[in-house]
Write a protein that holds these residues in place. Structure first.
Motif, PDB file in Angstrom:
ATOM      1  N   CYS A 686       0.868  -1.214  -0.333  1.00 38.29           N
ATOM      2  CA  CYS A 686       0.498  -0.241  -0.473  1.00 38.29           C
ATOM      3  C   CYS A 686       1.534   0.941   0.325  1.00 38.29           C
ATOM      4  CB  CYS A 686      -1.105   0.183   0.986  1.00 38.29           C
ATOM      5  SG  CYS A 686      -2.379  -1.420   0.856  1.00 38.29           S
ATOM      6  N   ASN A 689       1.783   3.059  -3.752  1.00 40.72           N
ATOM      7  CA  ASN A 689      -0.204   3.985  -4.415  1.00 40.72           C
ATOM      8  C   ASN A 689       0.199   4.988  -5.099  1.00 40.72           C
ATOM      9  OD1 ASN A 689      -1.444   1.733  -3.103  1.00 40.72           O
ATOM     10  ND2 ASN A 689      -2.847   2.819  -1.794  1.00 40.72           N
ATOM     11  N   LEU A 706      -7.559  -9.775  -1.390  1.00 42.44           N
ATOM     12  CA  LEU A 706      -5.961  -8.123  -2.169  1.00 42.44           C
ATOM     13  C   LEU A 706      -6.566  -7.638  -1.492  1.00 42.44           C
ATOM     14  CD1 LEU A 706      -7.716  -8.443  -5.652  1.00 42.44           C
ATOM     15  CD2 LEU A 706      -5.099  -9.098  -5.432  1.00 42.44           C
ATOM     16  N   SER A 708      -7.027  -3.867   0.892  1.00 42.70           N
ATOM     17  CA  SER A 708      -8.197  -3.212   0.574  1.00 42.70           C
ATOM     18  C   SER A 708      -7.635  -1.834   0.341  1.00 42.70           C
ATOM     19  CB  SER A 708      -9.432  -3.190   1.570  1.00 42.70           C
ATOM     20  OG  SER A 708      -8.299  -2.872   2.969  1.00 42.70           O
ATOM     21  N   CYS A 709      -6.438  -1.680   0.857  1.00 48.43           N
ATOM     22  CA  CYS A 709      -5.754  -0.143   0.886  1.00 48.43           C
ATOM     23  C   CYS A 709      -4.516   0.217  -0.553  1.00 48.43           C
ATOM     24  CB  CYS A 709      -5.180   0.513   2.478  1.00 48.43           C
ATOM     25  SG  CYS A 709      -3.381  -1.242   2.507  1.00 48.43           S
ATOM     26  N   PHE A 710      -4.524  -1.142  -0.751  1.00 43.01           N
ATOM     27  CA  PHE A 710      -3.879  -1.411  -2.398  1.00 43.01           C
ATOM     28  C   PHE A 710      -4.565  -1.010  -3.206  1.00 43.01           C
ATOM     29  CE2 PHE A 710      -1.693  -3.575  -6.294  1.00 43.01           C
ATOM     30  CZ  PHE A 710      -0.644  -2.533  -6.010  1.00 43.01           C
ATOM     31  N   SER A 711      -4.580   0.947  -3.663  1.00 45.16           N
ATOM     32  CA  SER A 711      -4.894   1.245  -5.078  1.00 45.16           C
ATOM     33  C   SER A 711      -3.875   2.653  -5.372  1.00 45.16           C
ATOM     34  CB  SER A 711      -6.259   1.901  -4.964  1.00 45.16           C
ATOM     35  OG  SER A 711      -7.293   2.190  -5.635  1.00 45.16           O
ATOM     36  N   THR A 730     -12.009  -5.895  -3.855  1.00 46.11           N
ATOM     37  CA  THR A 730     -11.424  -4.965  -2.272  1.00 46.11           C
ATOM     38  C   THR A 730     -10.126  -3.408  -2.850  1.00 46.11           C
ATOM     39  OG1 THR A 730      -9.700  -5.932  -0.893  1.00 46.11           O
ATOM     40  CG2 THR A 730     -12.500  -6.304  -0.697  1.00 46.11           C
ATOM     41  N   SER A 731      -9.491  -3.613  -4.244  1.00 43.22           N
ATOM     42  CA  SER A 731      -8.651  -3.140  -4.532  1.00 43.22           C
ATOM     43  C   SER A 731      -9.113  -2.269  -5.134  1.00 43.22           C
ATOM     44  CB  SER A 731      -6.683  -3.623  -4.504  1.00 43.22           C
ATOM     45  OG  SER A 731      -6.610  -4.708  -3.660  1.00 43.22           O
TER      46      SER A 731
END
Length: 1052
Positions: A686, A689, A706, A708-711, A730-731
Motif C-alpha cells: 500500500c 500507491n 487483496l 483493501s488499501c492497495f489502490s 477490494t483493491s
C-alpha cells in the motif's frame, strides 16, 4: 573566476566577510569555505594582487539549491559592503533579496544607501531576486558599467531611476515580473539619457500582473546601440516598433520568445549596419516575406531557431557575401539551397531539422566551410560535390535521402567528425581510410559494406604496417542491419576510442572482440547489440574505470559471466548481457564493486543459483527474468530503495514476497510472474500507491485476499491471474488509470463491484475462472474504451445488460499494448505480458500489437438467463462473442449479422429457440460457429460462404433442426423447409463427374511415369533396379515369415 592572487587580505575586510556569511550560507557548500586563513583564497572572493583588497565578490546562490526559509523576502543591509572600498564586481544572483536597508542609530529604513564608498563598483548583478524597488540605489554609482536586473518584480519606477547611470554600457531588464495587481505600460523615459549604452536586453515574463503593452520609446531616439536584445514580448504583450530606421547603427540584434507581425521581419532590412542577428523561438503571422534579410549586406552572423515559419529562402540570400556563420535550426524552411553558392565566406553552416530538399551542389564552392550540418532534412542525390570542401572539420548528413557511394569524402583530410547515418549510401567504407584526422564516425543504417580487411588502414599501398593507423578514432557508430561480413580487424589497432556502437551487424559468429576493452583505456561506452557474436565474454587484463555503459545483449555468448567483472569494470552504470547463453551464477562482485550501477539486465540466459544477497544500492532497473534462478529473495531486496523496475519472472524462485518492497518508494514496475512465490500480498504494498504503474504477479501460488488499501493512482496494468487469491475485489477502486485488470483463474468471490465503472480507461477486463456471483453490473456500460471482457466460468446470474452490447470500443489506438520505461540516456525496459483468451473454442495467449486487433466478450459457463440483447449497431468490430453454457432463451437475434468482423460466435449449450437467421450468411469472416445443444428448429442455413465450412458439430443437439450437414433430412422427416431444391443440389457433389475424374487420374498418372522412363534411360535403369530389389525383398520376407517352414524345407 576564483583566482587566488594575494598572500593575505585586510583584516577589516575579513571581518566584513564574516559579517556577511550568515546571510549567504551556501558559500560553504563548495570549494574553500569562509572559516580561517587568507580570505583572498576563500570561495567567491577575489582580491587585487597589488593592494590585497577585495575586488570581486561572488555571492550567487546556485540554481537548483535548496533555499532556507529565512532567506525568502529578506532585506540586505548594504552597509555590510562599505569596507570593500576597491570592490569592482558584486554578484548577488538568486538570493531572494526583496530590498536593501541602511543601518543608522538602530533604526532600519527601507531605503537604499548612497553607497559613496563603492564608487569603484562597475559590475552589479542582482538577477533572479524579488526586488520591488531600487529607490536611490544608483545616485552614487556613477561609474557603474554593467547592471543585470533580470528576473525581479519591479514597477515602472525602475526605468526612470536608471537615467543617472551615464556610464552604463550594459543593461539587462529581461524576464521582469509585473507586481501583483498592476496593469503596466512601460514607457522607457530614462533610457535615452544612457548615451554610452552598448548592450540592452529587454524582456518580460507575465507573473500575476498583466502587461498590456510595451512602447519602446528609446527606439525613437537617434542614439547608438551596439547590441539590442528583446525577449518574451508575446501573448498579451505587444511590441510596437515603428522606427527601425533610427537604429541604423545597431550592430547586434537578438529577438527571443516573442511574437510579431511579418512586416517587422521585412523592416529589419533597414538596419543596414547589422552584423549579428539572432531570432530564437519567435512566432510570425502569415504572409512572411524574407526579402528584407537580403538588405543586411554587412551581416556576418545569422541564427534563426525554433520558429515554425514554413517559408523558403529567397534567391537574393546569395547577396549576403560577408556571412561566415549561418544557423537555421528547426524552422521548417523548405526548397533548395542553391542560393548559398556565392557565400564563399561561410565557415559555419547548419540547416538541421528543416524540410530542405533536392541536391547540395550549391555548396561545392564554399571552400571556407569548417562546420556543415544538414541533418534531418529531405536532401537527396549523391555527395560528390563535397570533394572541394577540404577545410571541413565537422560533417553531419544524417537522416536524409542521400544515395550513391561516399568517394566524395576522400579529399576531406581535415575532417574530425563524420555522421552519414540513416541514409541510402552504398558501396564500401574504404574511402574513409584517407581521413587521417577523423575522430568520430557514425555510418549506421545505410547499405555500406564492411570490407574483410583494413577498413581503416592503408597497409602496404601507403607503406603503413597493419599496426600503424591512418587515424585514431574517439567515437565510431556503424550500427546497421544485415550481413556485415567479418569483424573489422582494423579496430584491433585503435587505442583512443571512447564510444563504440557496432550493433545490429551480422558478424557471423565472430568471437567477442576483447581488443576493444583491452586496447582502449579511455573507453566509456561499448554497444555490441545483436551482432551475432559468440564464444566467451572476456575482460581486460586491468581495470577500466572509465567504462560506464556496456551492452552485449542479443548475441550467442556462453559460459559463465566472469566472477571478477565487478572489480574490472567498477564504474559501470549500464550493464546489459540479456538474450545470450550465459550460465553459472550471478557474480557477487557486481554488488561488491559496481557501486554506480543503475541498469542491470541479465534476462533470457541460463543463469542458475540464487540472487546475490548484496546488489548495487543505486540500481534503478534489475532484470533477471527467464533464467533458471531459484531460492528465496528476502535478503536480496533490502536496501534497494532506488529501484524503478524489478523483473524476476520466469524463474524458479520461491518463498514469500518480501515486505521490504514497501520501502521501494520509486518502484514503477514489478514483474514476478511464473515463479513459486506463495503467501499473501504484503500490506506494505500500500506504500507503493503513488509510484507503481505495472504489476505482474501471475502464475504463482499467492494466496489470501487483496489488500483493501492497495489502490495505486498510477497503476495502468495489473496481472494477478493463475494464483490462489480469494475473497472479494477490494483493491484498485481508485486506480483510474488502469488499462488492464487480469484477475482470472483465482478463487475470488462476491459480486463484480459497481465501482469498476469508474475505471474510465479500462481496455482489458479478465475475471474468468473465479467464483463471482450476482449480476453483471450495468456500470460496465460507462467504460468507453473496453475492448475485451472475459467473465466466463463464474456463477454470474441475471440477464445480459443491453447497454453492454454497445460498449466495446472500436478505437484500437487506446488498445496498443506496449510499455516502455526509459531511464534517461542509459537504457530502457519494455514489458509485454501475455493475456489468455478463448477464441474459436481454443485458449490462446495474446500480447503486443496483436491485442490491438482483438476485441470480444466471453460470458460463457455462467448462469445467465433471459434473451440475447438485440443491439449491435455500434458493435461491428467485435471479433469474439461467446455466450455458451448459460440458460439463455428466446431467438437468435438477426441483428448478429451486423457483426461484420466477427470470427468466432458461440451460442451453444443454452435454451435458444426458433430458426437460425438466414442473415448470418453475410458473416464472411466467421471461422468458428456453434449453436449446438439448444432448442432450435427449422432448417440449417444455406451451405454457401463461410457457413459451408461448418460441420455437424456446430448444430448437433437440436432435435427439431434438420438439413445439411445434419444427418436428418428435412424432406423425409416431413419438416417444412424454406430451402430451395436447387440450393440443396448446389451444395452436393456431382457423382458422375467425381467418378470420371477419379478414373482419369488413375490413367494419366501411370502414363506419365511410363513416358518419363522411356525418355530418360538413367531413371529407367534405376526404376527396374528398385523394382527388382523390392520384388526380391518381398519374396524372401514371404519365404521367411509367412510360408510354413516345412514347405520350403521339403523343397530343399
Amino acid at each position: 573566476m576564483f583566482a587566488y592572487q594575494s598572500e593575505a587580505c585586510w583584516e577589516n575586510e575579513k571581518a566584513a566577510l564574516f559579517r556577511l556569511k550568515p546571510f549567504f550560507a551556501h558559500i560553504d557548500e563548495v570549494s574553500i569555505s569562509w572559516v580561517e586563513g587568507n580570505c583572498c583564497r576563500w570561495n567567491g572572493v577575489e582580491c587585487s594582487t597589488c593592494t590585497r583588497r577585495v575586488t570581486r565578490l561572488f555571492l550567487d546562490n546556485p540554481v537548483g539549491s535548496s533555499y532556507d526559509q529565512r532567506y525568502k523576502d529578506w532585506y540586505l543591509n548594504v552597509s555590510l559592503f562599505l569596507p570593500f572600498v576597491e570592490l569592482k564586481s558584486l554578484h548577488l544572483r538568486g538570493n531572494y533579496i526583496a530590498g536593501f536597508i541602511h543601518h543608522q542609530d538602530d533604526i532600519y529604513y527601507c531605503v537604499l544607501t548612497k553607497l559613496n564608498n563603492l564608487k569603484n563598483l562597475k559590475e552589479l548583478y542582482l538577477s533572479i531576486n524579488k526586488i520591488k524597488s531600487l529607490g536611490s540605489l544608483f545616485q552614487s554609482l556613477m561609474n557603474l558599467e554593467e547592471l543585470n536586473l533580470k528576473g525581479n518584480v519591479f514597477n515602472s519606477s525602475i526605468l526612470s531611476s536608471l537615467g543617472s547611470l551615464s556610464n552604463l554600457k550594459s543593461l539587462s531588464l529581461s524576464h521582469i515580473y509585473a507586481m501583483e495587481g498592476l496593469t503596466v505600460t512601460y514607457t522607457v523615459m530614462g533610457l535615452p539619457a544612457l548615451k554610452n549604452l552598448e548592450k540592452l536586453r529587454l524582456g518580460c515574463v507575465f507573473g500575476s500582473g498583466l502587461i498590456n503593452g510595451i512602447y519602446v520609446s528609446f527606439l525613437h531616439q537617434k542614439i547608438f546601440h551596439a547590441t539590442l536584445s528583446l525577449a518574451s514580448f508575446n501573448i498579451s504583450g505587444t511590441i510596437i516598433i515603428r522606427r527601425w530606421q533610427n537604429l541604423t547603427s545597431l550592430e547586434e540584434l537578438t529577438l527571443t520568445d516573442s511574437s510579431f507581425t511579418s512586416n517587422i521581419v521585412q523592416d529589419i532590412g533597414t538596419l543596414t549596419a547589422l552584423k549579428n542577428l539572432v531570432i530564437d523561438t519567435c512566432v510570425v503571422d502569415d504572409n512572411l516575406d524574407l526579402h528584407g534579410f537580403c538588405e543586411l549586406r554587412q551581416l556576418q552572423t545569422l541564427a534563426i531557431m525554433y520558429s515554425d515559419w514554413n517559408a523558403s529562402l529567397p534567391h537574393c540570400f546569395s547577396e549576403l557575401t560577408l556571412l561566415n556563420f549561418l544557423h537555421l535550426f528547426s524552422i521548417k524552411f523548405f526548397g533548395d539551397i542553391y542560393m548559398f553558392k556565392n557565400l564563399a565566406s561561410l565557415e559555419y553552416l547548419s540547416l538541421s531539422f528543416n524540410k530542405f530538399s533536392r541536391d547540395i551542389f550549391g555548396l561545392k564552392n564554399l571552400t571556407s566551410l569548417k562546420y556543415l550540418d544538414l541533418s534531418s532534412n529531405n536532401f537527396s542525390e549523391d555527395i560528390s560535390g563535397l570533394k572541394n570542401l577540404i577545410s571541413l572539420e565537422y560533417l553531419n548528413f544524417s537522416s536524409n535521402n542521400f544515395s550513391g557511394d561516399i568517394s566524395g569524402l576522400k579529399n576531406l583530410t581535415s575532417l574530425e567528425y563524420l555522421d552519414l547515418s540513416n541514409n541510402n549510401f552504398s558501396g564500401d567504407r574504404s574511402h574513409i581510410k584517407s581521413l587521417t584526422s577523423l575522430r568520430e564516425l557514425r555510418l549506421w543504417n545505410n547499405n555500406i559494406e564492411i570490407p574483410n580487411n583494413n577498413m581503416i588502414y592503408n597497409a602496404e599501398t601507403e607503406m603503413h604496417s597493419l599496426d600503424t593507423p591512418t587515424f585514431q578514432l574517439r567515437s565510431i557508430s556503424l550500427s546497421c542491419c544485415g550481413d556485415g561480413g567479418s569483424f573489422p580487424q582494423s579496430l584491433n589497432h585503435q587505442h583512443d576510442l571512447q564510444y563504440v556502437d557496432l550493433s545490429n551487424i551480422n558478424f557471423k559468429g565472430y568471437q567477442f572482440p576483447n581488443c576493444l576493452l583491452e586496447n582502449n583505456k579511455k573507453l566509456e561506452a561499448l554497444y555490441l547489440v545483436n551482432s551475432s557474436i559468440s564464444g566467451h565474454f572476456q575482460l581486460p587484463s586491468t581495470s577500466r574505470r572509465g567504462l560506464s555503459e556496456l551492452d552485449v545483449s542479443n548475441n550467442s555468448l556462453d559460459c559463465s559471466i566472469p566472477n571478477e567483472i565487478g572489480a574490472k569494470l567498477p564504474s559501470l552504470k549500464l550493464l546489459n548481457m540479456s538474450n545470450n547463453f550465459f550460465g553459472g551464477g550471478i557474480p557477487i562482485s557486481i554488488g561488491d564493486h559496481m557501486i554506480s550501477l543503475v541498469v542491470l539486465d541479465l534476462s533470457n540466459n541460463k543463469l542458475s543459483g540464487g540472487i546475490p544477497r548484496h546488489l548495487p544500492m543505486r540500481l534503478v532497473l534489475f532484470n533477471v527474468s527467464s533464467n533458471q534462478l531459484f531460492g528465496d529473495i528476502q535478503s536480496s531486496m533490502e536496501n534497494m530503495s532506488h529501484l524503478k523496475t524489478l523483473d524476476l519472472s520466469n524463474n524458479a524462485l520461491f518463498g514469500g514476497i518480501p515486505r521490504s518492497m514497501g520501502k521501494m518508494s520509486y518502484l514503477e514496475e514489478l514483474v514476478m510472474a511464473n515463479n513459486h512465490f506463495e503467501g499473501p500480498i504484503p500490506m506494505e504494498f500500500c506504500k507503493l500507491n503513488y509510484s507503481l504503474i505495472f504489476l505482474d504477479l501471475s502464475a504463482n501460488n499467492i494466496s489470501g485476499s487483496l489488500p483493501s488499501c492497495f489502490s495505486s493512482l498510477r497503476l495502468t496494468h495489473v496481472y494477478l491471474s493463475r494464483n490462489k487469491l480469494k475473497g472479494p475485489i477490494t483493491s484498485f477502486f481508485n486506480s483510474s488509470s488502469l488499462v488492464t485488470l487480469d484477475l482470472s483463474n483465482n478463487h475470488l468471490t462476491g459480486n463484480i463491484p459497481n465501482w469498476i465503472g469508474t475505471l474510465s480507461r479500462l481496455v482489458y477486463l479478465l475475471l474468468n475462472s473465479n467464483h463471482f456471483e450476482g449480476g453483471i453490473p450495468v456500470q460496465l456500460c460507462k467504460l468507453n474504451w473496453l475492448r475485451l471482457i472475459d467473465a466466463s466460468s463464474n456463477n454470474l446470474s441475471g440477464t445480459i445488460p443491453p447497454c453492454l452490447m454497445i460498449t466495446i470500443s472500436n478505437d484500437s489506438s487506446h488498445a496498443y499494448y506496449a510499455n516502455h520505461f526509459n531511464y534517461g540516456d542509459i537504457g530502457f525496459f519494455s514489458a509485454d505480458v501475455l493475456i489468455k483468451f478463448t477464441m474459436k473454442s481454443i485458449s490462446y495467449f495474446y500480447k503486443g500489437r496483436v491485442l490491438t486487433y482483438l476485441s470480444g466478450i466471453d460470458l460463457s459457463c455462467n448462469k445467465l438467463t433471459g434473451e440475447i440483447p438485440h443491439q449491435f449497431q455500434h458493435f461491428r468490430d467485435i471479433i469474439v462473442l461467446n455466450f455458451s453454457q448459460n440458460s439463455l432463451i428466446g431467438p437468435i437475434p438477426p441483428a448478429l449479422s451486423d457483426l461484420s468482423q466477427i470470427e468466432s460466435l458461440d451460442l451453444s449449450h443454452n435454451n435458444l429457440s426458433g430458426n437460425i437467421p438466414s442473415q448470418l450468411l453475410g458473416l464472411h469472416f466467421l471461422s468458428f460457429f456453434s449453436v449446438a445443444y439448444n432448442n432450435l428448429s427449422g432448417t440449417t442455413p444455406e451451405r454457401t460462404g463461410q457457413i459451408s465450412t461448418f460441420e455437424e458439430s456446430s448444430y448437433v443437439g437440436n432435435p427439431l433442426l434438420c438439413g445439411e450437414p445434419l444427418p436428418k433430412n428435412c424432406s423425409t422427416d416431413g419438416s417444412s423447409s424454406s430451402m430451395p431444391k436447387n440450393a440443396t443440389e448446389e451444395g452436393s457433389i456431382d457423382m458422375k463427374v467425381f467418378y470420371a475424374s477419379f478414373v482419369g487420374s488413375y490413367i494419366v498418372m501411370p502414363l506419365c511415369i511410363a513416358i518419363m522412363l522411356y525418355i530418360n534411360p538413367y531413371w529407367r535403369r534405376a526404376w527396374f533396379y528398385h523394382v527388382e530389389a523390392a520384388t526380391m525383398s518381398c519374396y524372401y520376407f514371404v519365404l521367411d515369415n509367412i510360408l510354413p517352414k516345412r514347405f520350403y524345407e521339403g523343397t530343399i
